[in-house]
Enzyme design. Sequence first.
Site: not given
Ligand code: DX5
Ligand code: ZN
Length: 217
Positions: A9, A32, A34, A36, A65, A67, A136, A143, A174, A196-197
Amino acid sequence: MISPRIHPSILNADFANLASELTRISSADAVHVDVMDNHFVPNLTIGLPVVKSLRAATELPMDIHLMIEDPDTWAPQYAELGCESVTFHAEAAQAPIRLARELRAQGTRSAMAVKPATGIEPYLDMLGELDMLLLMTVEPGFGGQSFLDLILPKIRRARRAVDDLGGTVALQVDGGISTETIQRAAEAGADTFVAGSAVYSADDAASAIAELRRLAS
Ligand code: DX5
Ligand code: ZN
């Protein structure tokens, strides 16, 4: 079952250098993204113009994705940009079946996400309209949160439902996916992993991706 796929991500990437951040993850199965809107979730990221530029900057398949509120209006516009997969949230869609069909008609993989407290049971009859179901494993928005183990039973239920249909629907998780948690999610039945991280905070993103893939196998 589909062999494990790793989708880093870019929420956790350096937003001032997105093109070079994409080259760090060239061994991934998809990127991926995100999106938002600060309404569906309490955070704001990027929208159509930036996704359009990202699409032109990478060969990687794009896993969008959303949101956001009103995905019925917005999701088809991401499909139109050539994004390979577009995920809308069940909690936000007015007409999820119509939207899933519209995305597929545009040649995009249709995908639907559910937040941690949303049950999958009301949606099982429409599973055949989807190419991917996203469960989720944190509350969406940020993240770096901790993986919610309480979602594991939902992953198992979803796995059974997907297998009953013949196993072609991808099952994505995710949130909080790392070398510590990916095996639990994989054992429960997930096959597509957003990280992500775990990828972007690693010095060597390629070896982080390879290690996650190995652990999920
Ligand atoms: C959170 C996002 C994720 C996020 C995941 O709302 O949808 O895709 O980037 O990050 P990590 O892997 O650090 O939880
Ligand atoms: Zn996501």
